[in-house]
Each structure stands twice: as structure tokens, then as C-alpha cells.
Design a protein around this motif. Structure first.
Motif, short mmCIF file in Angstrom:
data_model
loop_
_atom_site.label_atom_id
_atom_site.label_comp_id
_atom_site.label_asym_id
_atom_site.label_seq_id
_atom_site.Cartn_x
_atom_site.Cartn_y
_atom_site.Cartn_z
N LEU A 18 -16.12 -9.22 -2.74
CA LEU A 18 -15.92 -8.37 -3.90
C LEU A 18 -14.97 -7.28 -3.44
N GLN A 19 -13.86 -7.12 -4.13
CA GLN A 19 -12.86 -6.14 -3.72
C GLN A 19 -12.62 -5.14 -4.85
N THR A 20 -12.66 -3.87 -4.48
CA THR A 20 -12.38 -2.80 -5.41
C THR A 20 -11.10 -2.12 -4.93
N LYS A 21 -10.08 -2.15 -5.77
CA LYS A 21 -8.77 -1.62 -5.39
C LYS A 21 -8.33 -0.58 -6.42
N VAL A 22 -7.74 0.48 -5.92
CA VAL A 22 -7.14 1.48 -6.80
C VAL A 22 -5.63 1.39 -6.60
N ALA A 23 -4.93 1.16 -7.69
CA ALA A 23 -3.47 1.08 -7.65
C ALA A 23 -2.90 2.30 -8.36
N VAL A 24 -1.78 2.79 -7.85
CA VAL A 24 -1.09 3.91 -8.47
C VAL A 24 0.37 3.52 -8.70
N ALA A 43 7.13 6.18 -8.67
CA ALA A 43 8.55 5.87 -8.86
C ALA A 43 8.72 4.52 -9.56
N GLY A 44 7.82 4.25 -10.53
CA GLY A 44 7.92 3.03 -11.33
C GLY A 44 7.33 1.79 -10.71
N ASN A 45 6.81 1.88 -9.48
CA ASN A 45 6.25 0.72 -8.79
C ASN A 45 4.76 0.91 -8.55
N TRP A 46 4.01 -0.18 -8.69
CA TRP A 46 2.58 -0.17 -8.41
C TRP A 46 2.32 -0.49 -6.95
N LEU A 47 1.44 0.30 -6.33
CA LEU A 47 0.98 0.07 -4.95
C LEU A 47 -0.50 0.38 -4.88
N PHE A 48 -1.19 -0.25 -3.95
CA PHE A 48 -2.60 0.07 -3.75
C PHE A 48 -2.71 1.31 -2.88
N PHE A 58 0.83 -1.21 0.00
CA PHE A 58 0.00 0.00 0.00
C PHE A 58 0.87 1.25 0.00
N THR A 59 0.29 2.35 -0.49
CA THR A 59 0.95 3.65 -0.38
C THR A 59 0.93 4.09 1.08
N ASP A 60 1.78 5.04 1.42
CA ASP A 60 1.83 5.54 2.80
C ASP A 60 0.49 6.11 3.26
#
Length: 142
Positions: free
Chosen positions: A114-120, A123-128, A37-39
Motif C-alpha cells: 500500500l503506497q501513499t504518495k503526495v505529489a506537488v 513549475a508546471g510539472n508534477w513530482l512526488f 521526486f522533489t529535491d
């Protein structure tokens, strides 16, 4: 790299992110779970509780892994949809999965999620950055 191969690479990276989560869960590792996850992420559990920020996610999940979620694991999703909102933002929807207790090999229908996730991509890495988990319900017949 063409846009098509970039999308394929990004989809694979998102799948690897979900696999990291599943492994962290199976290992009972709250820090590894939170590292996906993001901070400033938000996590909404199936009962409507909200955790904000990586430290809160780590603390809550480690407490769960040490107690009522000990020796559990995430089942694979029955369905998975990925939609890129922008090149650096993806919506990932998974359904038909659950938490399996020791000895279980299949999800109980009343525990399907059912899971809804937003990933961003940062710095080149994907995190939720957002993860909303809810129980699946059968639609009322019309």
C-alpha cells in the motif's frame, strides 16, 4: 481549459509520473527514479526506513538496483485513488502492487504493498514530495 479538463489532464500527468517510476525501476536507473521526486522529498520504505532528499533517494535506490533489486520490476497497482488536496497538491494511494523478481508474473500475498504518495506541481510539472510504502495486512475479523 475548464476545471474538469484540468483535473483530467493532471490525473493523466500523475499516471505518467508513476509510469516513469516503473520504467526507471525496470531499467535499474536510480537517477531516473530519483528524478520523479522533489529535491526535498521524503521516502519511507516498507520496513520504516526514511530517505530524505533526491540525492539520498538516488544513491539508495541505485545501490539496490545494482544488488538485491537487480532485474526486478514494479507490478501495476490493483487499485489507485487520486485526490486533489489543492490544484497543485495531490494524494495518490495505490494498493495491491509489489516488486516482481525475475520470472515472477504475480505478486505473492505477503508482499502486497500500500503506497501513499503526495505529489506537488512545481513549475508546471508534477513530482512526488512524499512516498510511504507499507505492506498490506488483512484486517482482524471482528
Amino acid at each position: 481549459m475548464t476545471p474538469r479538463s484540468a483535473t483530467t489532464d493532471d490525473e493523466a500527468a500523475l499516471e505518467q509520473l508513476e509510469q516513469r517510476q516503473a520504467q526507471a525501476w525496470a531499467d535499474g536507473d536510480g537517477a531516473a527514479w530519483a528524478a520523479t521526486f522533489t529535491d526535498d522529498a521524503d521516502f519511507v520504505d516498507w520496513m520504516g526506513g526514511r530517505l530524505h532528499g533526491r540525492p539520498a533517494i538516488e544513491e539508495s535506490f541505485q545501490q539496490g538496483f545494482d544488488t538485491f533489486m537487480a532485474a526486478t520490476r514494479m507490478s501495476p497497482a490493483a487499485e489507485r485513488v487520486v485526490r486533489f488536496v489543492t490544484p497543485d497538491v495531490a494524494l495518490v494511494i495505490t494498493s495491491g502492487n509489489c516488486v516482481l523478481r525475475p520470472g515472477e508474473t504475480r505478486c505473492r500475498p505477503e508482499e502486497l504493498s500500500l503506497q501513499t504518495k503526495v505529489a506537488v506541481r512545481r513549475a508546471g510539472n508534477w513530482l512526488f514530495t512524499s512516498f510511504h510504502n507499507s505492506r498490506m495486512r488483512q484486517a482482524d475479523p471482528a
